[in-house]
Write a protein that holds these residues in place. Structure first.
Motif, PDB file in Angstrom:
ATOM      1  N   ASP A 283       0.808  -1.223   0.000  1.00  0.00           N
ATOM      2  CA  ASP A 283       0.000   0.000   0.000  1.00  0.00           C
ATOM      3  C   ASP A 283       0.843   1.275   0.000  1.00  0.00           C
ATOM      4  OD1 ASP A 283      -2.389  -1.470   0.092  1.00  0.00           O
ATOM      5  OD2 ASP A 283      -2.261  -1.668   2.268  1.00  0.00           O
ATOM      6  N   TYR A 284       2.161   1.125  -0.118  1.00  0.00           N
ATOM      7  CA  TYR A 284       3.053   2.287  -0.090  1.00  0.00           C
ATOM      8  C   TYR A 284       2.831   3.192  -1.298  1.00  0.00           C
ATOM      9  CZ  TYR A 284       7.452   4.937  -0.376  1.00  0.00           C
ATOM     10  OH  TYR A 284       8.393   5.938  -0.474  1.00  0.00           O
ATOM     11  N   VAL A 285       2.852   4.500  -1.035  1.00  0.00           N
ATOM     12  CA  VAL A 285       2.776   5.497  -2.096  1.00  0.00           C
ATOM     13  C   VAL A 285       4.082   6.284  -2.095  1.00  0.00           C
ATOM     14  CG1 VAL A 285       1.518   7.474  -3.019  1.00  0.00           C
ATOM     15  CG2 VAL A 285       0.283   5.701  -1.770  1.00  0.00           C
ATOM     16  N   ASP A 286       4.734   6.371  -3.242  1.00  0.00           N
ATOM     17  CA  ASP A 286       5.990   7.114  -3.338  1.00  0.00           C
ATOM     18  C   ASP A 286       5.686   8.614  -3.412  1.00  0.00           C
ATOM     19  OD1 ASP A 286       8.462   8.179  -3.778  1.00  0.00           O
ATOM     20  OD2 ASP A 286       8.903   7.024  -5.589  1.00  0.00           O
ATOM     21  N   LEU A 287       5.910   9.309  -2.311  1.00  0.00           N
ATOM     22  CA  LEU A 287       5.625  10.734  -2.228  1.00  0.00           C
ATOM     23  C   LEU A 287       6.898  11.553  -2.038  1.00  0.00           C
ATOM     24  CD1 LEU A 287       2.497  10.454   0.107  1.00  0.00           C
ATOM     25  CD2 LEU A 287       2.504  10.847  -2.354  1.00  0.00           C
ATOM     26  N   THR A 288       8.037  10.969  -2.397  1.00  0.00           N
ATOM     27  CA  THR A 288       9.303  11.680  -2.208  1.00  0.00           C
ATOM     28  C   THR A 288       9.360  12.975  -3.019  1.00  0.00           C
ATOM     29  OG1 THR A 288      10.273  10.218  -3.890  1.00  0.00           O
ATOM     30  CG2 THR A 288      10.651   9.640  -1.585  1.00  0.00           C
ATOM     31  N   GLY A 289       8.622  13.007  -4.134  1.00  0.00           N
ATOM     32  CA  GLY A 289       8.633  14.218  -4.962  1.00  0.00           C
ATOM     33  C   GLY A 289       8.026  15.423  -4.278  1.00  0.00           C
ATOM     34  N   MET A 290       7.174  15.206  -3.271  1.00  0.00           N
ATOM     35  CA  MET A 290       6.561  16.326  -2.568  1.00  0.00           C
ATOM     36  C   MET A 290       7.569  17.064  -1.684  1.00  0.00           C
ATOM     37  SD  MET A 290       2.861  14.758  -1.416  1.00  0.00           S
ATOM     38  CE  MET A 290       2.434  16.292  -0.569  1.00  0.00           C
ATOM     39  N   SER A 291       8.646  16.391  -1.338  1.00  0.00           N
ATOM     40  CA  SER A 291       9.666  17.003  -0.482  1.00  0.00           C
ATOM     41  C   SER A 291      11.050  16.801  -1.091  1.00  0.00           C
ATOM     42  CB  SER A 291       9.594  16.402   0.928  1.00  0.00           C
ATOM     43  OG  SER A 291       9.624  14.983   0.874  1.00  0.00           O
ATOM     44  N   ASN A 292      11.147  17.049  -2.395  1.00  0.00           N
ATOM     45  CA  ASN A 292      12.429  16.885  -3.083  1.00  0.00           C
ATOM     46  C   ASN A 292      13.433  17.930  -2.606  1.00  0.00           C
ATOM     47  OD1 ASN A 292      10.650  18.793  -4.485  1.00  0.00           O
ATOM     48  ND2 ASN A 292      12.372  19.056  -5.879  1.00  0.00           N
ATOM     49  N   TYR A 293      14.687  17.616  -2.782  1.00  0.00           N
ATOM     50  CA  TYR A 293      15.763  18.521  -2.352  1.00  0.00           C
ATOM     51  C   TYR A 293      15.752  19.772  -3.219  1.00  0.00           C
ATOM     52  CZ  TYR A 293      20.519  20.170  -1.401  1.00  0.00           C
ATOM     53  OH  TYR A 293      21.619  20.924  -1.051  1.00  0.00           O
ATOM     54  N   ASP A 294      15.438  20.913  -2.608  1.00  0.00           N
ATOM     55  CA  ASP A 294      15.304  22.173  -3.342  1.00  0.00           C
ATOM     56  C   ASP A 294      15.599  23.328  -2.379  1.00  0.00           C
ATOM     57  OD1 ASP A 294      14.632  24.375  -4.862  1.00  0.00           O
ATOM     58  OD2 ASP A 294      12.750  23.532  -5.610  1.00  0.00           O
ATOM     59  N   PRO A 295      16.880  23.637  -2.143  1.00  0.00           N
ATOM     60  CA  PRO A 295      17.247  24.700  -1.182  1.00  0.00           C
ATOM     61  C   PRO A 295      16.626  26.050  -1.510  1.00  0.00           C
ATOM     62  CG  PRO A 295      19.173  23.411  -1.821  1.00  0.00           C
ATOM     63  CD  PRO A 295      18.068  23.001  -2.731  1.00  0.00           C
ATOM     64  N   GLU A 296      16.509  26.396  -2.805  1.00  0.00           N
ATOM     65  CA  GLU A 296      15.903  27.684  -3.160  1.00  0.00           C
ATOM     66  C   GLU A 296      14.447  27.729  -2.721  1.00  0.00           C
ATOM     67  OE1 GLU A 296      17.277  30.429  -4.276  1.00  0.00           O
ATOM     68  OE2 GLU A 296      19.206  29.396  -4.061  1.00  0.00           O
ATOM     69  N   ARG A 297      13.738  26.624  -2.926  1.00  0.00           N
ATOM     70  CA  ARG A 297      12.356  26.542  -2.475  1.00  0.00           C
ATOM     71  C   ARG A 297      12.280  26.668  -0.950  1.00  0.00           C
ATOM     72  NH1 ARG A 297       7.181  27.658  -2.777  1.00  0.00           N
ATOM     73  NH2 ARG A 297       5.782  25.987  -2.132  1.00  0.00           N
ATOM     74  N   ALA A 298      13.227  26.053  -0.256  1.00  0.00           N
ATOM     75  CA  ALA A 298      13.259  26.121   1.199  1.00  0.00           C
ATOM     76  C   ALA A 298      13.429  27.568   1.675  1.00  0.00           C
ATOM     77  CB  ALA A 298      14.382  25.247   1.742  1.00  0.00           C
ATOM     78  N   ARG A 299      14.333  28.300   1.049  1.00  0.00           N
ATOM     79  CA  ARG A 299      14.553  29.700   1.443  1.00  0.00           C
ATOM     80  C   ARG A 299      13.304  30.542   1.172  1.00  0.00           C
ATOM     81  NH1 ARG A 299      19.321  28.524  -1.532  1.00  0.00           N
ATOM     82  NH2 ARG A 299      21.105  28.075  -0.164  1.00  0.00           N
ATOM     83  N   ALA A 300      12.655  30.305   0.043  1.00  0.00           N
ATOM     84  CA  ALA A 300      11.442  31.052  -0.293  1.00  0.00           C
ATOM     85  C   ALA A 300      10.331  30.769   0.708  1.00  0.00           C
ATOM     86  CB  ALA A 300      10.992  30.704  -1.713  1.00  0.00           C
ATOM     87  N   LEU A 301      10.207  29.534   1.140  1.00  0.00           N
ATOM     88  CA  LEU A 301       9.178  29.180   2.114  1.00  0.00           C
ATOM     89  C   LEU A 301       9.451  29.831   3.468  1.00  0.00           C
ATOM     90  CD1 LEU A 301       8.781  25.421   1.170  1.00  0.00           C
ATOM     91  CD2 LEU A 301       6.927  27.109   1.134  1.00  0.00           C
ATOM     92  N   LEU A 302      10.717  29.882   3.862  1.00  0.00           N
ATOM     93  CA  LEU A 302      11.057  30.556   5.117  1.00  0.00           C
ATOM     94  C   LEU A 302      10.708  32.037   5.050  1.00  0.00           C
ATOM     95  CD1 LEU A 302      14.474  28.872   6.006  1.00  0.00           C
ATOM     96  CD2 LEU A 302      12.306  28.590   7.215  1.00  0.00           C
ATOM     97  N   ALA A 303      10.996  32.643   3.924  1.00  0.00           N
ATOM     98  CA  ALA A 303      10.651  34.054   3.753  1.00  0.00           C
ATOM     99  C   ALA A 303       9.144  34.260   3.812  1.00  0.00           C
ATOM    100  CB  ALA A 303      11.210  34.575   2.425  1.00  0.00           C
ATOM    101  N   GLU A 304       8.405  33.344   3.177  1.00  0.00           N
ATOM    102  CA  GLU A 304       6.947  33.428   3.199  1.00  0.00           C
ATOM    103  C   GLU A 304       6.407  33.265   4.620  1.00  0.00           C
ATOM    104  OE1 GLU A 304       3.065  31.172   1.151  1.00  0.00           O
ATOM    105  OE2 GLU A 304       5.120  30.674   0.510  1.00  0.00           O
ATOM    106  N   ALA A 305       7.123  32.512   5.431  1.00  0.00           N
ATOM    107  CA  ALA A 305       6.718  32.298   6.820  1.00  0.00           C
ATOM    108  C   ALA A 305       7.152  33.435   7.731  1.00  0.00           C
ATOM    109  CB  ALA A 305       7.296  30.983   7.322  1.00  0.00           C
ATOM    110  N   GLY A 306       7.793  34.467   7.156  1.00  0.00           N
ATOM    111  CA  GLY A 306       8.253  35.600   7.953  1.00  0.00           C
ATOM    112  C   GLY A 306       9.602  35.391   8.600  1.00  0.00           C
ATOM    113  N   LEU A 307      10.370  34.424   8.071  1.00  0.00           N
ATOM    114  CA  LEU A 307      11.694  34.111   8.627  1.00  0.00           C
ATOM    115  C   LEU A 307      12.751  34.160   7.523  1.00  0.00           C
ATOM    116  CD1 LEU A 307      10.560  31.053  10.788  1.00  0.00           C
ATOM    117  CD2 LEU A 307      11.271  33.271  11.689  1.00  0.00           C
TER     118      LEU A 307
END
Length: 494
Positions: free
Chosen positions: A316-340
């Motif tokens: 029943d496993y679903v491969d959802l690794t693509g939802m949290s792929n390695y993307d440092p630029e995306r990580a920085r943008a999300l922190l900024a969106e969170a006010g950090l």
């Protein structure tokens, strides 16, 4: 297995000649990295407890076989009512606890009622939530009535948290002097060093082929390697230094046993602690993590990337690794969106296993690249249980959840990562009440998607079972469908 063994005895005697003594080894010394805090599997979360006692000392109504299937245990059979609410268990005759007392229906009632009691300290109390009542119909028959149909009930009863204890057992006895029904009797415990088990001469089933077994605790990977090479340890079912496996594989004295486990290794996040209570921050952390770099750097390539809390070998496993792929630029943008935009600082508390200590250093470096600073603290196992698991005093931690099919922990808002989603909780209630396999599969897949979308934790990899043993040892489990070092079928082939 014993019948297959008899021809070996005969052949060896012929080879040695009439009257010659045939010496078959009947003891084993097994290595373990983490020493248990105590020996009550129904009163603690540490996998190291089940490592020692599951099947060896304690048994449940059902049990897990080496292939992960659920088979009869102390209950030789059972009936299920048409409405799915009634389970009638028929216990095996002649089963005795190690102190010589009879195991009967009263012990089953005591064990299940204790596990589900309001003041229960059972780490998996949810396994028993659907039980409405437990009644002894006679000495060897137990009636369990559920409040709702529970498709996984027999599976739940196979966990180490559901083993059957003697009715008269005290809390102190359970922790230090286990008295079970298994193929081995507790011998002694030299704390900080080793635990010894002895063959149970009155075992109800197929007796163990080993006369005794010693589990010796070696926390340092280098020391574990040296102990195996010197012959001080005969087998290390979960060897803590994967960088040495190739060397053992090339040495004919050893066999390397690589299999799978139920161990979802996660960067757990405290969902109730700011700023980790913000899903944008948790998502940023998930995108800052390079899973393959962690697998390669901490586990030397052993491990399967995961994107949710589910074993990849499960159908029943679903491969959802693509939802949290390695993307440092995306990580920085999300922190900024969170006010950090400048990041933040949090704690990273690491238990002893090498996947945590080594992986923690790699993850700290990856998080630093996106502006998240971590204050690393290395904890011993007892400290981790006290501060992180029980005290919830942490920001981040790394741990492998080795319990089978344990996605239901996300329905408990008091669990250590404190995820509180009423929709997910309702979904788990629906799952528990569902018996149709296709419908259960669909629900489990939906559950995986919910926690992945909520970025509850950073999902890293499925822990591989990397074992090393003397090449003459037979019967060790290749895979780990539960947290056990099951020695009941282990023997030496000389």
């Amino acid at each position: 297995m014993f019948q297959k063994f008899l021809p070996l005895v005969a052949a060896s005697m012929l080879a040695l000649g009439a009257g010659a003594a045939w010496a078959q080894r009947t003891t084993i010394t097994v290595g373990g990295q983490l020493e248990p805090p105590h020996l009550d599997p129904t009163g603690g979360a540490a996998a190291a407890i089940d490592n020692v006692v599951y099947s060896n000392i304690y048994e449940g109504l059902t049990r897990f076989a080496a292939d992960g299937s659920v088979i009869p245990g102390l209950a030789e059979r059972w009936d299920i009512s048409e409405d799915g609410l009634g389970y009638t268990f028929y216990l095996r005759q002649g089963v005795k606890f190690h102190d010589g007392s009879d195991m009967n229906a009263a012990d089953v009632v005591f064990s299940l009622d204790r596990a589900r009691a309001e003041d229960s300290t059972n780490a998996q109390k949810g396994l028993f939530a659907a039980i409405a009542s437990v009644e002894a119909l006679d000495e060897l028959t137990v009636q369990v009535t559920l409040s709702q149909p529970t498709g996984a009930f027999l599976f739940n009863m196979a966990w180490g948290d559901a083993v059957i204890l003697p009715e008269e057992a005290t809390e102190d006895q359970l922790k230090t002097a286990p008295n079970g029904t298994g193929a081995f009797v507790f011998g002694n415990w030299v704390q900080g060093d080793q635990i010894t088990l002895n063959r149970n001469p009155n075992y109800w089933g197929t007796p163990a082929m080993l006369e005794s077994a010693t589990i010796k605790y070696i926390s340092d990977p280098s020391a574990a390697y040296a102990a195996l090479m010197a012959g001080d340890i005969d087998a290390f079912p979960v060897f803590p230094a994967p960088e040495n496996l190739a060397q053992f594989a090339a040495d004919p004295r050893f066999s390397v046993i690589v299999g799978s486990t139920e161990g979802e290794t996660i960067l757990a996040m405290n969902n109730a602690q700011p700023p980790l209570d913000n899903v944008l921050v948790r998502e940023a952390i998930a995108h800052a993590i390079d899973r393959q770099a962690i697998i390669d750097g901490a586990m030397f390539g052993y491990g399967t990337p995961i994107g949710t809390h589910f074993a990849p070998h499960n159908p029943d496993y679903v491969d959802l690794t693509g939802m949290s792929n390695y993307d440092p630029e995306r990580a920085r943008a999300l922190l900024a969106e969170a006010g950090l935009p400048d990041g933040f600082t949090t704690t990273l508390k690491l238990p002893p296993p090498s996947y945590a200590r080594r992986g923690g250093e790699i993850i700290a470096s990856q998080l630093r690249e996106v502006g998240i600073q971590t204050e690393i603290t290395n904890l011993e196992w007892a400290q981790w249980l006290e501060e992180v698991f029980n005290g919830k005093d942490f920001g981040l931690t790394i741990v492998s959840h080795t319990e089978p099919m344990d996605i239901g922990i996300y329905a408990n808002p008091d669990y250590y990562f404190q995820y509180d989603n009423p929709d997910f909780q309702a979904l788990m209630e629906t799952l528990n009440a569902t018996t149709d396999p296709a419908k259960r599969s669909a629900i489990l897949q939906q559950a995986q998607e919910i926690i992945a979308a909520d970025y509850v934790n950073g999902y890293l990899f499925q822990l591989a079972k990397t074992g090393v043993a003397d090449a003459r040892i037979r019967g060790l489990w290749e895979n780990a469908p539960t947290q056990a070092i099951d020695l009941t079928g282990v023997y030496w082939e000389e």
